[in-house]
Design a protein around this motif. Structure first.
Motif, PDB file in Angstrom:
ATOM      1  N   UNK A 123      15.187  41.735  40.353  1.00  0.00           N
ATOM      2  CA  UNK A 123      16.222  41.677  41.417  1.00  0.00           C
ATOM      3  C   UNK A 123      17.046  40.849  41.377  1.00  0.00           C
ATOM      4  N   UNK A 124      18.248  41.219  41.452  1.00  0.00           N
ATOM      5  CA  UNK A 124      19.608  40.278  41.181  1.00  0.00           C
ATOM      6  C   UNK A 124      20.169  40.356  42.444  1.00  0.00           C
ATOM      7  N   UNK A 125      20.783  39.136  42.746  1.00  0.00           N
ATOM      8  CA  UNK A 125      21.386  38.977  44.111  1.00  0.00           C
ATOM      9  C   UNK A 125      22.873  38.713  43.617  1.00  0.00           C
ATOM     10  N   UNK A 126      23.910  39.165  44.414  1.00  0.00           N
ATOM     11  CA  UNK A 126      25.258  38.783  44.209  1.00  0.00           C
ATOM     12  C   UNK A 126      25.833  38.529  45.325  1.00  0.00           C
ATOM     13  N   UNK A 127      26.976  37.522  45.401  1.00  0.00           N
ATOM     14  CA  UNK A 127      27.569  37.285  46.571  1.00  0.00           C
ATOM     15  C   UNK A 127      29.027  36.832  46.197  1.00  0.00           C
ATOM     16  N   UNK A 128      29.919  36.682  47.228  1.00  0.00           N
ATOM     17  CA  UNK A 128      31.216  35.978  46.762  1.00  0.00           C
ATOM     18  C   UNK A 128      32.165  36.714  47.821  1.00  0.00           C
ATOM     19  N   UNK A 129      33.578  36.708  47.516  1.00  0.00           N
ATOM     20  CA  UNK A 129      34.398  37.044  48.295  1.00  0.00           C
ATOM     21  C   UNK A 129      35.838  37.675  47.638  1.00  0.00           C
ATOM     22  N   UNK A 130      36.540  38.322  48.547  1.00  0.00           N
ATOM     23  CA  UNK A 130      37.888  39.159  47.878  1.00  0.00           C
ATOM     24  C   UNK A 130      38.716  38.539  49.182  1.00  0.00           C
ATOM     25  N   UNK A 131      39.799  37.954  48.450  1.00  0.00           N
ATOM     26  CA  UNK A 131      41.016  37.367  49.521  1.00  0.00           C
ATOM     27  C   UNK A 131      42.271  38.007  49.002  1.00  0.00           C
ATOM     28  N   UNK A 132      42.858  38.751  49.801  1.00  0.00           N
ATOM     29  CA  UNK A 132      44.481  39.156  49.632  1.00  0.00           C
ATOM     30  C   UNK A 132      45.532  38.281  50.163  1.00  0.00           C
ATOM     31  N   UNK A 133      46.141  37.581  49.227  1.00  0.00           N
ATOM     32  CA  UNK A 133      46.937  36.801  49.526  1.00  0.00           C
ATOM     33  C   UNK A 133      48.540  36.691  48.774  1.00  0.00           C
TER      34      UNK A 133
END
Length: 167
Positions: A123-133
């Motif tokens: 089981x792998x977990x991923x997290x993070x973010x995307x930002x449009x700027x």
């Protein structure tokens, strides 16, 4: 009196040394468009020398967590976030429990995501973010086995909080 001065000198030296240990020297990665920078502690994170698909990759000092950063030359609209994230993982399997929500990361409001992926019975977990700027979108994501993510959330938050927009 001289004993008090000597004691004061010793204590001031001790506090100066303690402050140096608590204030590590940060290194800075500047994005290719020179719009964003990531300040990171080299005692916790190692910047990989080369990458083929991301602008920069970081690894924690135990090589358990991978962090990937990319600066896109286009904008990722909110309505395409889910499909964009799903597309990134499709060669590894189907992601599960995908959550996307607004979150402030170092005073930048981003679309934060969390998901899971069962790959080769791990089981792998991923997290993070995307930002449009300015200049397009950016993405910073973390991936590791579930246990590594859960035990090292403070380390992930530390790198997240190192990102800023260059004025």
């Amino acid at each position: 009196m001289s004993k008090k001065i000597f004691l004061l000198f010793l204590l001031s030296g001790y506090f100066a040394a303690a402050q140096t240990k608590n204030n590590p020297k940060l290194e800075t990665y500047t994005s290719r468009k020179e719009i964003y920078e990531i300040k990171y502690n080299p005692q916790h994170w190692t910047k990989s020398p080369q990458t083929e698909t991301w602008d920069v990759e970081f690894r924690d000092k135990y090589n358990l967590i991978s962090a990937y950063f990319i600066e896109y030359d286009h904008f990722i609209p909110d309505k395409k976030l889910k499909s964009t994230i799903e597309e990134q993982y499709k060669e590894f399997g189907e992601i599960k429990n995908l959550k996307i929500y607004k979150k402030k990361v170092n005073s930048i409001e981003v679309n934060y995501f969390e998901c899971e992926l069962d790959y080769n019975d791990y089981l792998y977990k991923y997290q993070g973010f995307i930002y449009s700027g300015k200049g397009g979108s950016i993405q910073l994501q973390y991936g590791a086995q579930a246990e590594a993510i859960e035990r090292n959330q403070k380390l992930i938050d530390e790198l997240n909080n190192g990102i800023s927009i260059i004025n």
